[in-house]
Design an enzyme around this catalytic site. Structure first.
Site: not given
Ligand code: OAD
Length: 272
Positions: A38, A40-41, A112, A114, A131
């Site tokens: 999954p 995060f947001r 990521n 992962d 990160h």
């Molecule tokens: P987010 O969950 O904030 O954002 C994920 C983005 O990917 C969103 O804009 C979704 O719409 C998009 N998305 C999801 N699935 C997709 C797919 N299959 N194809 C295209 N787009 C998709 O995740 P990050 O931006 O990685 O930090 O979050 C940044 C940081 O916040 C993470 O590294 C983590 C978190 O808190 C720490 O834990 C320090």
């Protein structure tokens, strides 16, 4: 303008013409959702929307250093799920490896934890784990390293490890970056590469966490930036040479690979 139009085809022409030889890729959790991890947001499926069971003051608290000091158990309740090794890279990860194999990848900055860029074959020296990662762990007070095998046992058992030095007894944490912690020095040491890039590709991130979110802003104004994401993020799209593919990463990557005539190569690389 660097591109004749803000389309996948125009971007493919730019790459085919040899104008993109120093590509910087920026990745986030959205490139791994199709692997089963999954993000995060995302409103319903994201990790932060599914943490009621941990009784947190707010979802991000699970990754906040100050909260961890008070209550490390929620993090260790989750750590087993977050621990890498259970998932297979996506075709998007393989595309980053394909760029590397073609000698076009300058660096990938990943948010990521992962390890799937590495798993897909991208060499470690091309990856900035902005990160951090689960590769190492240490006491948050005296910074003493902690044995890997003992860490694994704690993660399996969902228990909290304590410093090897019993007079310290500090909490031990994997070296993934929590809110309130500095990013690894290699992030800052390599940030200038954004300025050297001749193409920046942003994949699967909401660009909501700084300082990572500021990276696309370091790209030269005259250099194209490509965003492949479900939604428009940051200020991507505000420059004349920004190309937006607002869809699933894997679908967007396949579209770009097809425009480049790389589909078969990509599929066979992904198939392993
Ligand atoms: P987010 O969950 O904030 O954002 C994920 C983005 O990917 C969103 O804009 C979704 O719409 C998009 N998305 C999801 N699935 C997709 C797919 N299959 N194809 C295209 N787009 C998709 O995740 P990050 O931006 O990685 O930090 O979050 C940044 C940081 O916040 C993470 O590294 C983590 C978190 O808190 C720490 O834990 C320090």
């Amino acid at each position: 303008f660097a591109l004749s139009a803000r389309t996948t085809e125009a971007l493919a022409k730019y790459i085919e013409a040899g104008k993109a030889k120093k590509i910087v890729v920026l990745t986030g959790a959205g490139i791994s959702t199709s692997a089963g991890i999954p993000d995060f947001r995302s409103p319903e499926t994201g990790l932060y929307a599914n943490l009621e069971r941990l009784n947190l003051p707010h979802p991000e608290a699970v990754f906040e250093l100050s909260f961890f000091r008070e209550n490390p158990l929620p993090f260790y309740t989750l750590a087993q799920e977050l621990y890498p090794g259970k998932y297979r890279p996506t075709i998007t990860h393989s595309f980053i490896n394909l760029l590397h194999q073609k000698g076009l990848l300058l660096k990938v900055f990943s948010q990521n934890i992962d390890c799937l860029e590495r798993e897909a074959g991208v060499p470690g020296d091309k990856i900035i784990e902005a990160h951090g990662s689960f590769a190492d762990q240490a006491c948050i007070d005296c910074k003493k390293s902690y044995p890997k095998d003992q860490m694994l046992a704690h993660i399996e058992n969902k228990t909290v490890p304590r410093c090897v030095d019993s007079s310290c007894n500090g909490l031990v944490k994997p070296k993934i970056v929590f809110f309130g912690e500095q990013l690894p020095s290699e992030f800052f040491d390599n940030r200038h590469l954004l300025d050297e890039a001749d193409l920046c590709i942003v994949l699967g991130t909401s660009l909501s966490v700084h300082p990572f979110a500021s990276l696309p802003g370091f790209v030269n104004e005259s250099v194209p930036r490509l965003l492949i994401n479900m939604e428009q993020v940051g200020n991507l799209g505000s420059r004349p040479d920004d190309v937006l593919i607002l869809k699933d990463c894997d679908a967007g990557i396949k579209e770009l690979a097809s425009a480049l005539g790389w589909s078969d190569e990509l599929e066979s690389l992904w198939a392993g």
